[in-house]
Design an enzyme around this catalytic site. Sequence first.
Site, PDB file in Angstrom:
ATOM      1  N   ALA A 165      34.046 -42.673 104.122  1.00  0.00           N
ATOM      2  CA  ALA A 165      35.036 -43.742 104.182  1.00  0.00           C
ATOM      3  C   ALA A 165      36.428 -43.236 104.551  1.00  0.00           C
ATOM      4  O   ALA A 165      37.008 -43.650 105.560  1.00  0.00           O
ATOM      5  CB  ALA A 165      35.067 -44.484 102.849  1.00  0.00           C
ATOM      6  N   GLY A 168      37.469 -39.886 105.164  1.00  0.00           N
ATOM      7  CA  GLY A 168      37.429 -38.925 106.259  1.00  0.00           C
ATOM      8  C   GLY A 168      37.227 -39.612 107.594  1.00  0.00           C
ATOM      9  O   GLY A 168      37.870 -39.273 108.595  1.00  0.00           O
ATOM     10  N   LYS A 206      48.369 -41.315  90.893  1.00  0.00           N
ATOM     11  CA  LYS A 206      47.133 -41.929  91.398  1.00  0.00           C
ATOM     12  C   LYS A 206      46.043 -41.871  90.328  1.00  0.00           C
ATOM     13  O   LYS A 206      45.347 -42.875  90.073  1.00  0.00           O
ATOM     14  CB  LYS A 206      46.691 -41.171  92.653  1.00  0.00           C
ATOM     15  CG  LYS A 206      45.255 -41.472  93.135  1.00  0.00           C
ATOM     16  CD  LYS A 206      45.149 -42.807  93.817  1.00  0.00           C
ATOM     17  CE  LYS A 206      43.705 -43.122  94.237  1.00  0.00           C
ATOM     18  NZ  LYS A 206      43.158 -42.175  95.207  1.00  0.00           N
TER      19      LYS A 206
END
Length: 347
Positions: A16, A18, A216
């Site tokens: 997804a 990459g 994150k």
Amino acid sequence: MELPEKARICIVGAGAIGGLLGVELSRRGHHVSFFARGAHLAAMRKNDALQLIRLDGTVVTSAEGSKFIGKLEEAGEQDLVVLGLKMHQIKAVLPTLHHIIGPNTVLLGTQNGIPWWYFQEYSGPEEFKDRTVESADPGGVLKDGIDAKKLIATVVYPAAVVSSPGVIKHVEGIRFPVGEPNGQTTDRVQWVSNMLIDAGFKSPVLNDVRGEMWLKLWGTVAVNPLSALTHATLDVLCTVPAGREVVIRTMTEVEKVANRLGSKMRLPIERRVNGAAKVGKHKTSMLQDVEAGREMEIETIMGAVVEMARVCGEDTPCIDTIYGTIRMLAHVMKEEDAKVCLLPMAG
């Protein structure tokens, strides 16, 4: 160190994220090789392209001349290697990774969670320097096998999925901030930043990439496992009171660990939760893995935080409970060779 305007780039793990990066970089004139396996690789080879559905719904493909490989030795020495694999998958490519790495090759890590190199090139509390992050890298295999001085980190905010073999769908977000692990602003980190910006992403250079990782991770630790356990999408987890309360309790524990390791959150918890809610009905990567019957990134996302908490002496009862529960789900899925999906009620 020579930094070419048009780089030779290998996407090691063209899933997804990459795949998203690789398609857009190839369309800016870079020479991109996409490394993948199975049906995804077969579809790319059949079509001689990787297809990308952009945020606005337009469909584009990787540039003509892109390569689609199942062995790294097919690519040759690269200027930039994007490590697009999940943390637990990198060990499998270590024996052949040297085929694409030369003296000046830059490695860009895109992994979620606490990376294996966290305590390398580290300027935090002296007592933690050069430790191995066992949950992310048992026995220090990645730490010993990958030169940390070649690494640049990016914190991945976009969401994307492999909607079908050979097709990536960009779901949300364009931010890929980058930084040197030692906090310096170098020519090479600026080079990577410029390439990503030219490819249509937001990619500021950070002087504290670990702090951004914690920001994150702050949300990821709270929502990924809970979504996998409950099958709730982000909007539900972060707005329904029962879910939101657990999310906030988990994030409070994460913040204590990050602070102890020398990183400060630059946003208040409520703002971070509200931001996640605005993503809408997005399925987290762990929920996607559960529904597909794939191995989840439990240790790198949750196990590493639990490990860090023990290292620095912080109690994390909420995280510990969720960690134990998601590991049990993973155990059952593996034992039964099963996936877990919601099925509509008949009638």
